[in-house]
Design a protein around this motif. Structure first.
Motif, short mmCIF file in Angstrom:
data_model
loop_
_atom_site.label_atom_id
_atom_site.label_comp_id
_atom_site.label_asym_id
_atom_site.label_seq_id
_atom_site.Cartn_x
_atom_site.Cartn_y
_atom_site.Cartn_z
N LEU A 76 0.90 -1.15 -0.21
CA LEU A 76 0.00 0.01 0.01
C LEU A 76 0.73 1.20 0.01
N GLY A 80 -3.25 4.76 1.14
CA GLY A 80 -3.59 3.28 1.44
C GLY A 80 -3.58 3.10 2.97
N GLU A 81 -2.35 3.22 3.44
CA GLU A 81 -2.15 2.63 4.71
C GLU A 81 -2.99 3.50 5.68
#
Length: 109
Positions: A76, A80-81
């Motif tokens: 990611l 995204g994390e």
């Protein structure tokens, strides 16, 4: 949107220590990352130090370690994390609320 990341790490935190703040170097050490990564996440707005000093709540190390694992294991990006950590946090909150309303010995179908 600026949110502190919440990683999962198998660490036991004593309640008294949970109220203490971590300096940037200590946060990096406890999360197992380089301090430059912590600085980068701050500059991107993905990690928020406490106002007035570059310190973090003690659980930020757990959040950071979770985010680093998501990046490493799932590939990611930073955004995204953050999204994955927020969703995992929300799932944990909902599961806690659900456990309060479900009988303990309820059998699954």
């Amino acid at each position: 949107m600026s949110t502190t990341l919440r990683p999962v790490k198998t660490t036991v935190i004593v309640h008294e220590r949970a109220a203490q703040a971590l300096e940037l170097e200590a946060l990096a050490r406890e999360a197992g990352v380089h301090p430059d990564l912590v600085r980068r996440l701050i500059s991107l707005g993905l990690l928020d130090p406490r106002p007035g000093a570059p310190s973090f709540p003690r659980d930020a190390a757990l959040q950071l370690a979770r985010a680093v694992r998501l990046r490493r294991d799932l590939g990611l990006n930073y955004a995204g994390e953050l999204l994955a950590c927020e969703l995992l946090d929300r799932i944990e909150q909902l599961e806690r609320r659900l456990r309060r309303y479900e009988p303990v010995d309820r059998k699954r179908r």
